[in-house]
Design an enzyme around this catalytic site. Structure first.
Site, PDB file in Angstrom:
ATOM      1  N   HIS A   1      19.308  86.377  71.321  1.00 55.75           N
ATOM      2  CA  HIS A   1      19.770  85.955  69.998  1.00 55.75           C
ATOM      3  C   HIS A   1      21.172  85.341  70.043  1.00 55.75           C
ATOM      4  CE1 HIS A   1      19.772  87.081  65.427  1.00 55.75           C
ATOM      5  NE2 HIS A   1      20.488  85.994  65.652  1.00 55.75           N
TER       6      HIS A   1
ATOM      7  N   HIS B   1      25.607  81.871  67.786  1.00 53.49           N
ATOM      8  CA  HIS B   1      24.695  81.600  68.900  1.00 53.49           C
ATOM      9  C   HIS B   1      25.471  80.833  69.971  1.00 53.49           C
ATOM     10  CE1 HIS B   1      21.120  81.731  65.812  1.00 53.49           C
ATOM     11  NE2 HIS B   1      21.771  82.878  65.915  1.00 53.49           N
TER      12      HIS B   1
ATOM     13  N   HIS C   1      29.034  86.127  63.448  1.00 52.48           N
ATOM     14  CA  HIS C   1      27.831  86.125  64.289  1.00 52.48           C
ATOM     15  C   HIS C   1      27.568  84.688  64.708  1.00 52.48           C
ATOM     16  CE1 HIS C   1      23.776  86.250  65.719  1.00 52.48           C
ATOM     17  NE2 HIS C   1      23.272  85.675  64.637  1.00 52.48           N
TER      18      HIS C   1
ATOM     19  N   TYR D   1      39.840  92.386  83.118  1.00 54.18           N
ATOM     20  CA  TYR D   1      40.464  93.378  82.236  1.00 54.18           C
ATOM     21  C   TYR D   1      40.403  92.997  80.756  1.00 54.18           C
ATOM     22  CZ  TYR D   1      44.734  90.563  81.651  1.00 54.18           C
ATOM     23  OH  TYR D   1      45.636  89.593  81.325  1.00 54.18           O
TER      24      TYR D   1
ATOM     25  N   TYR E   1      46.659  95.506  70.306  1.00 52.26           N
ATOM     26  CA  TYR E   1      46.321  94.093  70.400  1.00 52.26           C
ATOM     27  C   TYR E   1      44.916  93.770  69.946  1.00 52.26           C
ATOM     28  CZ  TYR E   1      50.552  93.701  73.204  1.00 52.26           C
ATOM     29  OH  TYR E   1      51.864  93.744  73.629  1.00 52.26           O
TER      30      TYR E   1
ATOM     31  N   GLU F   1      21.144  87.004  57.830  1.00 52.50           N
ATOM     32  CA  GLU F   1      21.687  88.206  58.473  1.00 52.50           C
ATOM     33  C   GLU F   1      22.585  89.024  57.533  1.00 52.50           C
ATOM     34  OE1 GLU F   1      20.368  89.126  60.972  1.00 52.50           O
ATOM     35  OE2 GLU F   1      19.809  87.444  62.254  1.00 52.50           O
TER      36      GLU F   1
END
Length: 210
Positions: free
Chosen positions: A155, A94, A92, A113, A208, A73
């Site tokens: 994915h 899974h 990234h 929220y 934040y 990737e």
């Protein structure tokens, strides 16, 4: 951070990702911006077997330096850094709950929220594209517009932050939201917060967000 320090932190974050249950084996990937390029985890090598020297360097032209192949990737990481200069690190994974929603092609709406931690009133789900392709990269960049996290259909999940500590914290928060959302769905479709309330939360969260 430059050189060796960045490589060590990238590997430590990849191992922490697995330790927090966001990932398993050699799947997923982590990278950190460093000057005129970035360091990324290698392809097909379990993080428990990696050393800092196994991290791979890529510049913005796609030139690779290192003894390993970069994660499959690498293109998505390169394009996200180019599209979003505020990204200092990318993760990234899974992760089980995010991936479950991604396989259903379901975004995470403003049922809680804390969705605002990702920068908007939802966490989008990018359309499906084959892993490692330009198409997937393009879909991810669009899903991340005005956001710092997204699901990738069939994915997993992708997120970015100012640094490695912040991107790991964001990934953990997004996975937690995915788990709670799926638990709520087991009872009923949860109501979502009004747009005006999420706008207020987003204003409060400006200082934040990762």
């Amino acid at each position: 951070m430059i050189g060796a320090a960045v490589r060590e932190q990238v590997l430590a974050t990849a191992r922490a990702m697995n330790g927090h249950g966001l990932n398993q084996g050699a799947s997923g990937n982590v990278s950190a911006r460093d000057g005129k390029g970035f360091w990324i985890t290698p392809s097909a090598l379990p993080y428990g077997q990696c050393t800092p020297e196994d991290m791979v360097w890529l510049d913005w032209a796609g030139q690779v330096k290192g003894r390993r192949k970069p994660s499959s990737e690498w293109r998505m990481h390169t394009d996200i850094y180019r599209a979003y200069p505020q990204a200092g690190a990318i993760l990234h994974a899974h992760s089980p709950y995010c991936t479950t929603l991604a396989c259903l092609e379901r975004p995470i709406p403003a049922f809680h929220y804390m969705v605002a931690m990702a920068g908007g009133d939802s966490i989008r789900c990018a359309s499906y594209a084959t892993f490692g392709t330009q198409a997937l990269s393009d879909m991810a960049i669009e899903a991340l517009r005005d956001r710092s996290a997204a699901l990738l259909a069939h994915h997993g999940m992708i997120c970015y932050g100012a640094d490695l500590d912040r991107v790991l914290a964001l990934a953990i928060e997004v996975e937690t939201l995915a788990r709670i959302y799926l638990q709520a769905l087991a009872v009923a479709e949860p109501p979502v917060l009004p747009a005006e309330e999420m706008a207020e939360i987003l204003c409060r969260f400006k200082d934040y967000r990762p």
